[in-house]
Motif scaffolding. Sequence first.
Motif, PDB file in Angstrom:
ATOM      1  N   LEU A 145      -6.169   5.985   0.168  1.00  0.00           N
ATOM      2  CA  LEU A 145      -5.274   5.245   1.053  1.00  0.00           C
ATOM      3  C   LEU A 145      -5.127   5.945   2.397  1.00  0.00           C
ATOM      4  CD1 LEU A 145      -2.456   3.848  -1.231  1.00  0.00           C
ATOM      5  CD2 LEU A 145      -4.207   2.598   0.016  1.00  0.00           C
ATOM      6  N   ILE A 153      -8.129   0.297  -5.488  1.00  0.00           N
ATOM      7  CA  ILE A 153      -7.931   0.944  -4.189  1.00  0.00           C
ATOM      8  C   ILE A 153      -9.188   1.715  -3.812  1.00  0.00           C
ATOM      9  CG2 ILE A 153      -6.701   2.870  -3.121  1.00  0.00           C
ATOM     10  CD1 ILE A 153      -4.173   1.598  -4.457  1.00  0.00           C
ATOM     11  N   TYR A 159       0.824  -1.203   0.000  1.00  0.00           N
ATOM     12  CA  TYR A 159       0.000   0.000   0.000  1.00  0.00           C
ATOM     13  C   TYR A 159       0.861   1.257   0.000  1.00  0.00           C
ATOM     14  CZ  TYR A 159      -3.920  -3.068   0.940  1.00  0.00           C
ATOM     15  OH  TYR A 159      -4.861  -4.047   0.840  1.00  0.00           O
ATOM     16  N   ILE A 219      -5.825   7.650  -5.491  1.00  0.00           N
ATOM     17  CA  ILE A 219      -5.017   6.641  -4.797  1.00  0.00           C
ATOM     18  C   ILE A 219      -4.578   7.182  -3.445  1.00  0.00           C
ATOM     19  CG2 ILE A 219      -2.782   5.466  -4.779  1.00  0.00           C
ATOM     20  CD1 ILE A 219      -2.984   5.045  -7.717  1.00  0.00           C
TER      21      ILE A 219
END
Lengths: 257, 316, 293, 392
Positions: free
Chosen positions: C277, C232, B91, C273
Amino acid sequence: MVLEVRGITKRFGGIQALTDVTFQVGKGEVFGLIGPNGAGKTTMFNIITSMFPPTMGEVIFMGKKLTGLKPHEVTEAGVCRTFQNIRLFPEMTVLENVTVGQHCRTKSGVWSSVFRTGAQKQEEKSIREKALELLRLVGLEELQDTFADNLAYGQQRRLEIARALASDPKLLLLDEPAAGMNESETKDLFDLIQNIKKLGITVLLIEHDMPLVMRICDRLIVLNFGKEIAQGTPEEIKNNPEVIEAYLGREEEEDLA
Amino acid sequence: MLAELINPYYLQVLSFILINIILGVSIYITLSTGQLSLGHAGFMGIGAYASAILTLDYHMPLVVGIVVGAILAGIVGLCIGIPTLRLQGVYLAIATLGFGEVIRVLFINLEGLTKGAVGISSIPHIGRELVKGLQDFGFKASMIGLKNNQLISLSVFLLLLIITLLIIAFFIRQTNSRVGRAFAAIKMDERAAEAMGVNITYYKVLAFAQGAMVAGFAGALFAHVTAYISPADFSYHRAVEILIFAIFGGSEVIWGPIFGAAFLTAMPEILREVNEYRYMIYGVLLVVMMAFRPQGLIDTQMIYKLKQRRKKKGVS
Amino acid sequence: MILEQLINGITLGSIYAIVALGYTLVFGVLDILNMAHGEIFMFGAFMGVLVTNTLKLPLIVAFLVAIGVTAILGFLLETLALRPLRGKKGVSHLAPLISTIGVSIFLENLAHHFFGAGNHPFRTSFSEMSFQIGTVTVYAVQIVIFVIAVLLMVGLSFWLSKTKAGKALRACAESLEAASILGVNTKKMITTTVIIASVMGGIAGVLVGMAFNSVSPQMGLSMGLKGLAIIILGGMGNVKGAMAGGLILGLAETLVVVFGESGYRDAIAFALIIIILLVRPQGLFGKASEARR
Amino acid sequence: MRKFSKGLISLVAVSSLLGITACGGGGTSSEPAGGEKPAAETAASGDTVNVNVGVVSILTGSGAGYGEAITNGLKLANKEITEQGKVKLNLLIEDSAGKQEQALSSAQKLMNSDNVSAIIGPTLSTEMNVVGPEADMNGVPIIGTSTTAQGIPQIGDYVFRNSIPESMAIPASIDAAVKAYDVKKVAIIYGNDDVFTKSGFDTMKAVAEEKGLEITTIEEFQKGQADYNAQLTKIKGTNPDLILASALYNEGAVIMSQARKMGITAPFVGGNGFNSPEVIKIAGEAAEGLIVATPWFGDKQDEKVQAFVEKYTAEYGKAPDQFAAQAYDALYVLADAVERAGSDDRDAIRDALAETKGFKGILGEMSFDEEGDIVMDPTVLTIKDGKFQLFQ
């Protein structure tokens, strides 16, 4: 009291790992934490060292609340642990592993390290000396330049203890230190724990080797399915019917012998 | 004699090798706490653009530009490092990839500042500025029997060499210290490191910011060596290339990425035919390295053995 | 106007969704981000060009060839780049990521060599078919793409939740070890997964070629990164999330153009993204517990 | 400290080793490094001037197609020049792979190891931005044959180009289109992340504003994008008379194809990068109505041009494009300058180059202005009936 565990409850999703567990450990004691697999012993260690927070309850160490601290702050406060499934730094030498243990007791930063100030050199020297001393204590001095990965199982267990001792703990948490050890290694471990006790360090011990536990512990707590079923001296525990049932029911009779 | 040995061509190639070595070191630092960054091209770009703009538009001295560029990249690294800390492994890699691309898009779109895709040209050149400075002191290339362009290339090379050696020395010392041991402990086992009293948040952010700063520094140097930069210089491919230096050479010890950067930069110069297949080789290299030697060519064991051998020799 | 733009957005979003489905399948089962997925997609598109334009064969053959070739690529990817890393001691969880980045670079440059750097036209009579709804022209391809995207999503969900093979696959996703104890042939399951995912990429490739009349070696990287952003956004390993995420990104990119900031069109995916995240690492549709750390 | 010095030693060892191997690799070139003017001696031995000419071009990587055309054009020209026997040029070709760093290294090699008197190339404007200043500083004349961005000849006195910049091509084609179609409103679409398309756009915008045309919308796209529908739908909504598209032919052709499919019928004006027969190949019928200005028109009824096309096609099996043609002419311009300079002296060649006036090549009649930029009248072409034709 060195350690007070007050009403600890821990839930993972729907699973109740610990329910309202309370106990106290006095200074210089060796305190045993026993129970069948899955009883929540390691979970208790993880909560004491703040690896994760309890759902309810709190942990007090020498009058200071540990709950809510970060794991490294717990270590700084004087509580250090070993792991059930050995977690050494595999690509470091034996000596380096122990030096990492001294991290929170030393303070050189980036600049003093890069410019090699007098204080930093002095500190490095004392780190090394202390590490060697601890390796002597656990009997690994000869192997100081070996990679931790290449040690025998029993040696790795002892190195983990030395590494934990390097952080100058007042309370040492040992998670199944005798697991996988043969008889003579277990005897050495017994002596080692006695020596640690002599240093004035309080020990909290998770162990399945009952003869060892009964011989070395001053007091014990027995957990089953996350609940306390007994607390007391080894003598009291041996004769506790609930404990016998818990262990008998799990066909581990000989464990209590 | 000296004049014949000093060929700007070789010095040019060596200069690019040195810049790539610095980039290799930058990714090594980040990797030394087990964090994979695909955003190093972005940090490099920040350093390059900041320094180019400061020296060109604001007439700052080169030194100021380069240092500010590096520090700015470090600060951005800090700002990215703190929130992304809770991301692990894959990630984090993806987040940094996103960051790198956003930076590139900003370079393209903030035209007032960056001149967009056209890029910034006539950036002050380190060597030319240095030689100009020397001339002001009355020192001329002919005094040591060199041509002007030889002196320029030589001064760029020597300056970069000194800088590179200083950076390497800095991080060797850091690695062999309490800080370096904390980095290594986090890389090998984060939870164990935490339990041993290592403040993992602090050290991970430190490593990330240091890596970003060194990458920014390399970027600033790059801008002043090529005298021209454009957003395309700091794309995803550059980030992967930087990563390959460490993956190929090895990310466990600092010599790994240094070797990786030097070898992979020199290879296409020595074997021009390789150029055609350069990226295919890079691709295969990544796969093969992961399968057979994930730690890279140079690893801890190798350095350890070398040291042991030297010790033995010393004794006998 | 806005209606046409919506159709544009949905078409683009459906393509993104198909690409993302392949991504998410591999991630869900293997916990691996397959960075080479975009390049496999690109190879699928090139197969379409090769068959219809160079060999002048019908479109259906193009699909079959693309499926075949991407299946082989998927098989090779698994056996050469992923399997050697599995269960090996001392291999970090980053290894598969790096390895698949290697595959992606290799495939992109291989395509350069084979097909050249330029765009290749993809002309089929089918892609010219259109009809008029009021003032809006709708192309048959656009509808086909949307329908295929939905079918693939529904099919995949059904297959995963209802069939025996799907259940075995989900067992693998939970824990490879446990699945193999339960008697699932994990090696076969993993290979199947990678192949199915690759084939989905291949199908998407042909569809893109048809819809936009353009195929180039660079399209893999751009599409791959978009796919990454989508999973994601939608939550890693979440099939419906991938579909929703694809549509959201497709529409968002179109709307950015509508509102006059086309220069930032590509940045949306990357900004998404980062934001997702940081703010909601489990994705819009993921469960919170899935993404602890 | 011990560790540090150890590191220093190994690094020096590594770098010197690399240096040695690099020497080994570089030593294959015709002239040894060092001597002041080795070529001058050979020149003195014969009647004709013998000059080393360096070429920096993209031989590998994604831009290799351009490099191939350029080097082919150069080689063909050199063959003819050698046959004519007035001067002798030794072409030393180095690869840049389209990367600035490598272009600079290659140029350094040519200037310092091979002691060339002049350089042709590099291929891209980005590369020229890096190589140009270095060549200028070393006093090596350098001619760009495909570098069309703004500011290239302004790098220095030694930097020339014979490719027509966008600032020359675009006004010519817009002029022609405005006259022919009575254009009032234009829409612009361009790639904002590419040097060429971006600088082309800057020119387009300036020209449109200067001519008082209404710009209905400005749309951007990025590399690798396959879907231009959103931008085109928007353009369609503004109903322009003409679309200015600053795109490389690869993207441009796809844009036209999607535009025509959508029902946009307005003609397109493209920049230098849009001008390629490939557009017809990719876009087919949709390419009809593209207007470009170019120095090169292969179907021109001109003896020289037809001879060139014939020879080139015979030699390399395909028709020459503008890159081949520009390179071909560039070498002739250089040969002409060398002949007038009468020596391989870099400064003499530069001065002779700067004086080039009214040179007649296959591109037409050209001169260099005082900055070293090309002066010539470009030809405006359009795609009609599946091929490029003169725009009327």
